[in-house]
Design a protein around this motif. Structure first.
Motif, PDB file in Angstrom:
ATOM      1  N   HIS A 193      -6.537   7.528  -1.790  1.00  0.00           N
ATOM      2  CA  HIS A 193      -5.791   6.526  -1.014  1.00  0.00           C
ATOM      3  C   HIS A 193      -5.209   7.181   0.234  1.00  0.00           C
ATOM      4  O   HIS A 193      -4.667   8.274   0.182  1.00  0.00           O
ATOM      5  CB  HIS A 193      -4.663   5.929  -1.861  1.00  0.00           C
ATOM      6  CG  HIS A 193      -3.747   5.051  -1.080  1.00  0.00           C
ATOM      7  ND1 HIS A 193      -2.550   5.503  -0.563  1.00  0.00           N
ATOM      8  CD2 HIS A 193      -3.861   3.763  -0.704  1.00  0.00           C
ATOM      9  CE1 HIS A 193      -1.965   4.525   0.084  1.00  0.00           C
ATOM     10  NE2 HIS A 193      -2.732   3.453   0.021  1.00  0.00           N
ATOM     11  N   TRP A 242      -3.324  -3.049  -1.471  1.00  0.00           N
ATOM     12  CA  TRP A 242      -4.379  -2.046  -1.613  1.00  0.00           C
ATOM     13  C   TRP A 242      -4.905  -2.094  -3.041  1.00  0.00           C
ATOM     14  O   TRP A 242      -4.160  -2.390  -3.977  1.00  0.00           O
ATOM     15  CB  TRP A 242      -3.850  -0.634  -1.341  1.00  0.00           C
ATOM     16  CG  TRP A 242      -4.886   0.439  -1.479  1.00  0.00           C
ATOM     17  CD1 TRP A 242      -5.747   0.867  -0.513  1.00  0.00           C
ATOM     18  CD2 TRP A 242      -5.178   1.218  -2.644  1.00  0.00           C
ATOM     19  NE1 TRP A 242      -6.563   1.858  -0.997  1.00  0.00           N
ATOM     20  CE2 TRP A 242      -6.235   2.091  -2.320  1.00  0.00           C
ATOM     21  CE3 TRP A 242      -4.674   1.257  -3.937  1.00  0.00           C
ATOM     22  CZ2 TRP A 242      -6.783   2.998  -3.219  1.00  0.00           C
ATOM     23  CZ3 TRP A 242      -5.219   2.156  -4.839  1.00  0.00           C
ATOM     24  CH2 TRP A 242      -6.259   3.011  -4.478  1.00  0.00           C
ATOM     25  N   SER A 286       0.809  -1.219   0.000  1.00  0.00           N
ATOM     26  CA  SER A 286       0.000   0.000   0.000  1.00  0.00           C
ATOM     27  C   SER A 286       0.844   1.272   0.000  1.00  0.00           C
ATOM     28  O   SER A 286       0.430   2.299  -0.522  1.00  0.00           O
ATOM     29  CB  SER A 286      -0.930  -0.001   1.227  1.00  0.00           C
ATOM     30  OG  SER A 286      -1.725   1.149   1.260  1.00  0.00           O
TER      31      SER A 286
END
Length: 104
Positions: A59, A95, A48
């Motif tokens: 994000h 992610w 991520s």
């Protein structure tokens, strides 16, 4: 009852084959690759922290697969299933654009 050598070898081969099939049935599912078609469509990253924040401004650093509502493992599993990726496993630290917070 005595077995002939041929019967013994055939029995041994069949037993070996059934063990191989049983082992493969319990093997770990494949891990999703970032090159996978679905992974690319969802912009999946195994880490991520490597998500391009300019390309994905929504994000946040705390977002990762293990705290997503689609995660199908325990919070501390290194790899687990995901509703978005079928039978393949995703990384705990991963992610994708489908990230959704856990309810509550």
């Amino acid at each position: 009852m005595l077995f002939s050598r041929r019967q013994f070898n055939l029995s041994l081969a069949l037993a070996s084959l059934s063990c191989t099939v049983a082992t493969r049935a319990h093997a770990e599912p494949a891990h999703v690759s970032e090159a996978d078609e679905t992974a690319q469509a969802l912009a999946y990253r195994q880490d991520s922290s490597k998500v391009d924040s300019k390309k994905f401004p929504h994000h946040a650093a705390m977002q990762r697969c293990s705290n997503c509502s689609f995660w199908q493992g325990k919070p501390d599993d290194a790899w687990a299933g995901c509703a978005m990726f079928g039978r393949k496993h995703i990384a705990h630290t991963g992610w994708c654009q489908a990230w959704t917070p856990l309810p509550g």
